[in-house]
Design an enzyme around this catalytic site. Structure first.
Site, PDB file in Angstrom:
ATOM      1  N   PHE A   1      -5.905   7.495   0.938  1.00 48.74           N
ATOM      2  CA  PHE A   1      -6.325   6.266   0.466  1.00 48.74           C
ATOM      3  C   PHE A   1      -7.409   5.451   1.193  1.00 48.74           C
ATOM      4  O   PHE A   1      -7.847   6.201   1.896  1.00 48.74           O
ATOM      5  CB  PHE A   1      -5.104   5.237   0.133  1.00 48.74           C
ATOM      6  CG  PHE A   1      -4.727   4.717   1.734  1.00 48.74           C
ATOM      7  CD1 PHE A   1      -5.145   3.675   2.321  1.00 48.74           C
ATOM      8  CD2 PHE A   1      -3.731   5.511   2.501  1.00 48.74           C
ATOM      9  CE1 PHE A   1      -4.817   3.125   3.623  1.00 48.74           C
ATOM     10  CE2 PHE A   1      -3.359   5.153   3.674  1.00 48.74           C
ATOM     11  CZ  PHE A   1      -3.835   3.994   4.182  1.00 48.74           C
ATOM     12  N   GLY A   2      -7.995   4.402   0.750  1.00 48.64           N
ATOM     13  CA  GLY A   2      -9.236   3.411   1.587  1.00 48.64           C
ATOM     14  C   GLY A   2     -10.229   4.512   1.740  1.00 48.64           C
ATOM     15  O   GLY A   2     -10.858   5.108   0.827  1.00 48.64           O
TER      16      GLY A   2
ATOM     17  N   ASN B   1       0.794  -1.000  -0.100  1.00 53.14           N
ATOM     18  CA  ASN B   1       0.002   0.017   0.088  1.00 53.14           C
ATOM     19  C   ASN B   1       0.982   1.329   0.159  1.00 53.14           C
ATOM     20  O   ASN B   1       1.532   1.601   0.901  1.00 53.14           O
ATOM     21  CB  ASN B   1      -0.901  -0.073   1.129  1.00 53.14           C
ATOM     22  CG  ASN B   1      -2.037   1.238   1.422  1.00 53.14           C
ATOM     23  OD1 ASN B   1      -1.463   2.030   0.925  1.00 53.14           O
ATOM     24  ND2 ASN B   1      -2.800   0.944   1.859  1.00 53.14           N
TER      25      ASN B   1
ATOM     26  N   ASP C   1      -1.455  -3.166  10.412  1.00 54.16           N
ATOM     27  CA  ASP C   1      -2.580  -3.509  10.178  1.00 54.16           C
ATOM     28  C   ASP C   1      -3.837  -2.523  10.641  1.00 54.16           C
ATOM     29  O   ASP C   1      -3.397  -2.001  11.955  1.00 54.16           O
ATOM     30  CB  ASP C   1      -2.926  -4.820  10.463  1.00 54.16           C
ATOM     31  CG  ASP C   1      -3.896  -5.733   9.412  1.00 54.16           C
ATOM     32  OD1 ASP C   1      -3.401  -5.996   8.507  1.00 54.16           O
ATOM     33  OD2 ASP C   1      -5.184  -5.565   9.772  1.00 54.16           O
ATOM     34  N   ALA C   2      -4.764  -2.041   9.901  1.00 54.93           N
ATOM     35  CA  ALA C   2      -5.538  -0.932  10.474  1.00 54.93           C
ATOM     36  C   ALA C   2      -6.791  -1.545  10.016  1.00 54.93           C
ATOM     37  O   ALA C   2      -7.086  -2.196   8.984  1.00 54.93           O
ATOM     38  CB  ALA C   2      -5.381   0.338   9.588  1.00 54.93           C
TER      39      ALA C   2
ATOM     40  N   LYS D   1      -2.620  14.857   8.269  1.00 55.60           N
ATOM     41  CA  LYS D   1      -3.257  13.477   8.595  1.00 55.60           C
ATOM     42  C   LYS D   1      -2.032  12.784   9.872  1.00 55.60           C
ATOM     43  O   LYS D   1      -2.581  12.247  10.738  1.00 55.60           O
ATOM     44  CB  LYS D   1      -3.255  12.539   7.207  1.00 55.60           C
ATOM     45  CG  LYS D   1      -3.693  11.252   8.010  1.00 55.60           C
ATOM     46  CD  LYS D   1      -3.990  10.343   6.560  1.00 55.60           C
ATOM     47  CE  LYS D   1      -4.741   9.037   7.111  1.00 55.60           C
ATOM     48  NZ  LYS D   1      -4.871   7.930   6.032  1.00 55.60           N
TER      49      LYS D   1
HETATM   50  P1  IMP Z   1      -4.916  -3.232   5.779  1.00 59.21           P
HETATM   51  O1  IMP Z   1      -4.510  -2.592   7.162  1.00 59.21           O
HETATM   52  O2  IMP Z   1      -3.887  -3.260   4.640  1.00 59.21           O
HETATM   53  O3  IMP Z   1      -5.464  -4.588   6.119  1.00 59.21           O
HETATM   54  O4  IMP Z   1      -6.166  -2.301   5.358  1.00 59.21           O
HETATM   55  C1  IMP Z   1      -7.529  -2.043   6.069  1.00 59.21           C
HETATM   56  C2  IMP Z   1      -8.130  -1.283   4.862  1.00 59.21           C
HETATM   57  O5  IMP Z   1      -8.702  -0.480   6.074  1.00 59.21           O
HETATM   58  C3  IMP Z   1      -7.512  -0.622   3.971  1.00 59.21           C
HETATM   59  O6  IMP Z   1      -7.693  -1.399   2.577  1.00 59.21           O
HETATM   60  C4  IMP Z   1      -8.150   0.470   3.883  1.00 59.21           C
HETATM   61  O7  IMP Z   1      -9.411   0.339   3.070  1.00 59.21           O
HETATM   62  C5  IMP Z   1      -8.614   0.802   5.302  1.00 59.21           C
HETATM   63  N1  IMP Z   1      -7.857   1.779   6.187  1.00 59.21           N
HETATM   64  C6  IMP Z   1      -6.831   1.510   6.964  1.00 59.21           C
HETATM   65  N2  IMP Z   1      -6.188   2.536   7.410  1.00 59.21           N
HETATM   66  C7  IMP Z   1      -6.667   3.562   6.623  1.00 59.21           C
HETATM   67  C8  IMP Z   1      -6.326   4.807   6.659  1.00 59.21           C
HETATM   68  O8  IMP Z   1      -5.665   5.295   7.372  1.00 59.21           O
HETATM   69  N3  IMP Z   1      -7.330   5.674   5.847  1.00 59.21           N
HETATM   70  C9  IMP Z   1      -8.323   5.245   5.259  1.00 59.21           C
HETATM   71  N4  IMP Z   1      -8.463   3.892   5.159  1.00 59.21           N
HETATM   72  C10 IMP Z   1      -7.727   3.033   5.811  1.00 59.21           C
END
Ligand code: IMP
Length: 203
Positions: free
Chosen positions: A157-158, A25, A82-83, A180
């Site tokens: 993103f996301g 990412n 991971d978020a 941010k």
């Molecule tokens: P992972 O941590 O890569 O599993 O991602 C989890 C999903 O949560 C990501 O694909 C994003 O869609 C969303 N996400 C996680 N952190 C953020 C952020 O800081 N901003 C926006 N979306 C987020």
């Protein structure tokens, strides 16, 4: 020299600290790299397969993939993150499944689920794991906020275009990376994890 410690990395005490950031990412790389620079830690993003365990705990997911990479790479120092987005009116959905929900429903799909819902409260949580020379560190952090009525902004993103952090009227996608980072879940968790690592290494 210890495995994975780069010659050109900044010196921290007697150490030169370099971590491999396990993610594909680019948004995360941009955010995390800016924090690492502040701590004098060198980061190199690696797009290696990230083995993820299915769990309701982000901490467990981040730890599992970090430990797995450390072992399978023969001891490369690693940072994983991971978020997830937790929406109160949806009982914490999508939470640890945010990545899957982003790919399937997307921002529009989540807004649809929130159609007519008055309670817009939500938070982002981030879990960061580091495995370095046998040391294992895990830290988490949150940012509270709310879900907007429509997507706004081109940055980030996301789910950034629909998340308004508490005390602001703009979404994360309407902020610069530095703005941010001054409030985000990820910036706080990464800072805590790097501080823990550097404290341990100075002993
Ligand atoms: P992972 O941590 O890569 O599993 O991602 C989890 C999903 O949560 C990501 O694909 C994003 O869609 C969303 N996400 C996680 N952190 C953020 C952020 O800081 N901003 C926006 N979306 C987020």
């Amino acid at each position: 020299m210890k495995k994975g410690l780069g010659e050109e990395s900044p010196r921290i005490g007697m150490y030169r600290v370099k971590l491999y950031l396990l993610t594909s990412n680019k948004g995360k790389v941009g955010e995390i790299a800016r924090i690492a620079v502040k701590y004098g830690v060198e980061l190199e993003a690696v797009n290696a397969p990230k083995l993820e365990v299915q769990s309701n705990s982000l901490r467990e997911i981040a730890l599992y993939s970090a430990i797995n990479y450390y072992i399978s790479s023969g001891g490369m120092p690693v940072l994983t993150e991971d978020a997830g987005l937790f929406i109160r009116a949806l009982n914490g959905f999508p939470g640890p499944y945010s990545s899957y929900v982003y790919r399937t429903l997307g921002v529009r799909g989540v807004l649809k689920l929130m159609d007519g819902v008055e309670d817009r409260e939500a938070y982002f949580e981030s879990a960061v794991a580091i495995v370095y020379d046998g040391l294992v560190i895990a830290e988490t952090a949150r940012v509270n906020g709310s879900i907007s009525k429509e997507p706004r902004g081109e940055g980030g993103f996301g789910f950034d275009p629909i998340f308004i952090p508490q005390g602001f009227t703009r979404t994360f996608a309407e902020m610069s990376i530095d703005e941010k980072n001054s409030i985000s879940h990820r910036a706080k968790a990464v800072a805590k994890a790097l501080e823990s690592l550097l404290n341990l290494l100075k002993v």
